[in-house]
Design an enzyme around this catalytic site. Structure first.
Site, PDB file in Angstrom:
ATOM      1  N   SER A  54      -0.492  -2.908  -7.060  1.00 43.05           N
ATOM      2  CA  SER A  54      -0.558  -1.397  -5.972  1.00 43.05           C
ATOM      3  C   SER A  54      -1.518  -1.929  -5.671  1.00 43.05           C
ATOM      4  O   SER A  54      -2.372  -2.016  -6.188  1.00 43.05           O
ATOM      5  CB  SER A  54      -0.911  -0.439  -7.486  1.00 43.05           C
ATOM      6  N   GLY A  55      -1.978  -1.455  -4.701  1.00 38.18           N
ATOM      7  CA  GLY A  55      -3.149  -1.863  -3.818  1.00 38.18           C
ATOM      8  C   GLY A  55      -4.008  -0.647  -3.880  1.00 38.18           C
ATOM      9  O   GLY A  55      -5.145  -1.315  -3.983  1.00 38.18           O
ATOM     10  N   ASP A  66      -9.604   2.405  -1.649  1.00 41.64           N
ATOM     11  CA  ASP A  66      -8.104   1.466  -1.158  1.00 41.64           C
ATOM     12  C   ASP A  66      -7.978   2.168   0.643  1.00 41.64           C
ATOM     13  O   ASP A  66      -7.172   3.336   0.924  1.00 41.64           O
ATOM     14  CB  ASP A  66      -6.936   2.792  -1.862  1.00 41.64           C
ATOM     15  N   ASP A  93       2.871  -4.018  -3.160  1.00 51.31           N
ATOM     16  CA  ASP A  93       2.704  -3.103  -2.212  1.00 51.31           C
ATOM     17  C   ASP A  93       1.823  -4.031  -1.093  1.00 51.31           C
ATOM     18  O   ASP A  93       0.878  -4.272  -1.847  1.00 51.31           O
ATOM     19  CB  ASP A  93       1.500  -2.311  -2.869  1.00 51.31           C
ATOM     20  N   ASP A  95       1.080  -2.546   1.810  1.00 53.81           N
ATOM     21  CA  ASP A  95      -0.175  -2.151   2.870  1.00 53.81           C
ATOM     22  C   ASP A  95       1.128  -1.860   3.733  1.00 53.81           C
ATOM     23  O   ASP A  95       1.971  -1.595   4.602  1.00 53.81           O
ATOM     24  CB  ASP A  95      -1.316  -2.140   2.783  1.00 53.81           C
ATOM     25  N   GLU A 122       4.420  -0.659   4.619  1.00 51.08           N
ATOM     26  CA  GLU A 122       4.477   1.004   5.072  1.00 51.08           C
ATOM     27  C   GLU A 122       3.846   1.286   6.569  1.00 51.08           C
ATOM     28  O   GLU A 122       3.396   0.620   7.399  1.00 51.08           O
ATOM     29  CB  GLU A 122       3.292   1.886   4.173  1.00 51.08           C
ATOM     30  N   LYS A 128      -5.139   1.847   7.142  1.00 54.87           N
ATOM     31  CA  LYS A 128      -4.927   2.216   6.734  1.00 54.87           C
ATOM     32  C   LYS A 128      -5.840   2.426   5.439  1.00 54.87           C
ATOM     33  O   LYS A 128      -6.129   2.539   4.520  1.00 54.87           O
ATOM     34  CB  LYS A 128      -3.151   1.886   5.530  1.00 54.87           C
ATOM     35  N   ASN A 130      -5.799   5.256   1.819  1.00 57.78           N
ATOM     36  CA  ASN A 130      -4.538   5.740   0.987  1.00 57.78           C
ATOM     37  C   ASN A 130      -3.653   7.467   0.994  1.00 57.78           C
ATOM     38  O   ASN A 130      -4.246   7.329   1.319  1.00 57.78           O
ATOM     39  CB  ASN A 130      -5.677   5.916  -0.759  1.00 57.78           C
ATOM     40  N   SER A 131      -2.861   7.102   0.955  1.00 58.15           N
ATOM     41  CA  SER A 131      -1.743   8.655   0.936  1.00 58.15           C
ATOM     42  C   SER A 131      -2.957   9.656   0.275  1.00 58.15           C
ATOM     43  O   SER A 131      -2.054  10.842   1.141  1.00 58.15           O
ATOM     44  CB  SER A 131      -0.556   7.905   0.724  1.00 58.15           C
ATOM     45  N   ARG A 166       8.952   1.828   4.142  1.00 56.67           N
ATOM     46  CA  ARG A 166       7.923   2.678   3.347  1.00 56.67           C
ATOM     47  C   ARG A 166       8.136   3.564   4.484  1.00 56.67           C
ATOM     48  O   ARG A 166       6.807   3.198   5.131  1.00 56.67           O
ATOM     49  CB  ARG A 166       6.770   2.779   2.217  1.00 56.67           C
ATOM     50  N   HIS A 197       7.186   8.581   0.785  1.00 55.43           N
ATOM     51  CA  HIS A 197       5.919   8.999  -0.283  1.00 55.43           C
ATOM     52  C   HIS A 197       6.155  10.679   0.231  1.00 55.43           C
ATOM     53  O   HIS A 197       6.005  11.073   1.264  1.00 55.43           O
ATOM     54  CB  HIS A 197       5.077   7.646  -0.015  1.00 55.43           C
TER      55      HIS A 197
HETATM   56  C1  SPV Z   1      -0.499   2.072  -4.341  1.00 60.29           C
HETATM   57  O1  SPV Z   1      -0.313   2.352  -5.349  1.00 60.29           O
HETATM   58  O2  SPV Z   1      -1.958   1.864  -3.290  1.00 60.29           O
HETATM   59  C2  SPV Z   1       0.124   2.926  -3.817  1.00 60.29           C
HETATM   60  C3  SPV Z   1       0.997   4.032  -4.223  1.00 60.29           C
HETATM   61  O3  SPV Z   1       0.849   2.271  -2.366  1.00 60.29           O
HETATM   62  S1  SPV Z   1      -0.309   5.336  -3.507  1.00 60.29           S
HETATM   63  O4  SPV Z   1      -1.737   5.439  -4.030  1.00 60.29           O
HETATM   64  O5  SPV Z   1       0.817   6.895  -3.818  1.00 60.29           O
HETATM   65  O6  SPV Z   1      -0.103   5.371  -1.967  1.00 60.29           O
HETATM   66 MG    MG Z   2      -0.917   1.425  -2.000  1.00 61.59          MG
END
Ligand code: SPV
Ligand code: MG
Length: 296
Positions: A54-55, A66, A93, A95, A122, A128, A130-131, A166, A197
């Site tokens: 996971s990023g 992130d 991940d 990115d 993605e 970027k 974090n979402s 993604r 996502h």
């Molecule tokens: C991560 O785990 O870094 C992801 C998922 O990309 S999220 O944090 O939901 O974007």
């Molecule tokens: Mg990520």
């Protein structure tokens, strides 16, 4: 403890093949987020099918948000520590692919060479966020992202390695049609699976996607905000992979905070001893006996 204590017990190629088999056989792949060898091994020990490098977790483990601060080499080195610690496939991940078209190709080269089974990139603009950050979410032009996928595919050596595209269309508030159009384009460009996502509080967006998608390629979801979406419901909807991206780190943060607060308040570690892992347990999970055997 498996032989993974000494290094991976399965050849990298066969781990990617395991993922492809699960996709082909309609077996839901359950994946746990991790950021280092220990967190990856705990996920494998619990019985997860795969580990998500996971990023968000890797960044947080460096004490950073992130937001594309770390470079590819740092994310890769964390993924390699995970890859070496488990026998299950690692899905990384990656990115945005850490830059433009050429960076996406280079990402595939280096991660695949390291034995990582799945590479996920993605469709956001580098750098970027974090979402779940509520500002500054920007999607890359669909054709430009298609070019990144094509370049990554051309850089790929083993036909088993899985490239996951993604889309952040829902994250950017763009709706179902945009998510569908993008994912079709990404499969046309060579993606082996798509990750859709969503930060909705229920599974509505991903379930509506599944109804229109018609099983064109395997679909991956990350049910963080819609936490009550069960594995059985995901399977029922035709989803191929569910990633629990950050719950392990969140559990660790809560446990560590509570432990240290108790130690300071009580003046010794005695009250927490019954509820924390023993040093023997650390030896066991890090393969102490197996390593010492090598010196016998
Ligand atoms: C991560 O785990 O870094 C992801 C998922 O990309 S999220 O944090 O939901 O974007
Ligand atoms: Mg990520």
């Amino acid at each position: 403890m498996t032989i993974a204590s000494y290094g991976p017990s399965t050849l990298p190629g066969s781990r990617a093949a395991t993922l492809r088999d699960a996709f082909a056989n309609g077996r839901l792949v359950r994946v746990a987020g991790a950021h280092d060898g220990l967190s990856a091994r705990l996920a494998e020990e619990a019985g997860f099918d795969s580990v998500w490098a996971s990023g968000l977790e890797i960044s947080a483990a460096h004490g950073l948000p992130d937001v594309s601060l770390l470079g590819m080499a740092e994310y890769l080195s964390a993924a390699v520590a995970m890859q070496r610690s488990v026998s299950v496939p690692v899905v990384a991940d990656c990115d945005t692919g850490f830059g433009g078209v050429l960076n996406a190709a280079y990402t595939m080269m280096r991660y695949e060479e390291a034995g990582v089974a799945g590479v996920c990139i993605e469709d956001k603009i580098f750098p970027k966020r974090n979402s779940f950050v509520n500002s500054g979410q920007k999607l890359l032009d669909v054709d430009e992202f298609g070019r990144k996928l094509e370049a990554a595919k051309r850089a790929q050596v083993s036909s088993d390695t899985v490239l996951i595209a993604r889309t952040e269309a829902f994250i950017c508030g763009l709706g179902l049609q945009e998510a569908l159009t993008r994912c079709h384009h990404y499969v046309d460009a060579g993606a082996d699976a798509v990750l859709v996502h969503s930060k909705a509080v229920d599974s509505g967006e991903v379930v509506s996607f599944m109804k229109e998608w018609n099983h064109r390629a395997p679909v991956v979801v990350v049910p963080t905000t819609y936490a009550d979406f069960s594995a059985a419901e995901a399977q029922e909807a035709g989803i191929s992979m569910v990633i629990y991206a950050n719950q392990g780190m969140r559990a660790a943060i809560t446990a560590i905070r509570s432990t240290w607060a108790t130690v300071l308040a009580e003046g010794s570690t005695a009250p927490v001893e019954p509820r924390i892992a023993s040093v023997k347990d650390i030896f066991a999970i890090s393969g102490m006996d197996q390593w010492l055997d090598l010196d016998r």
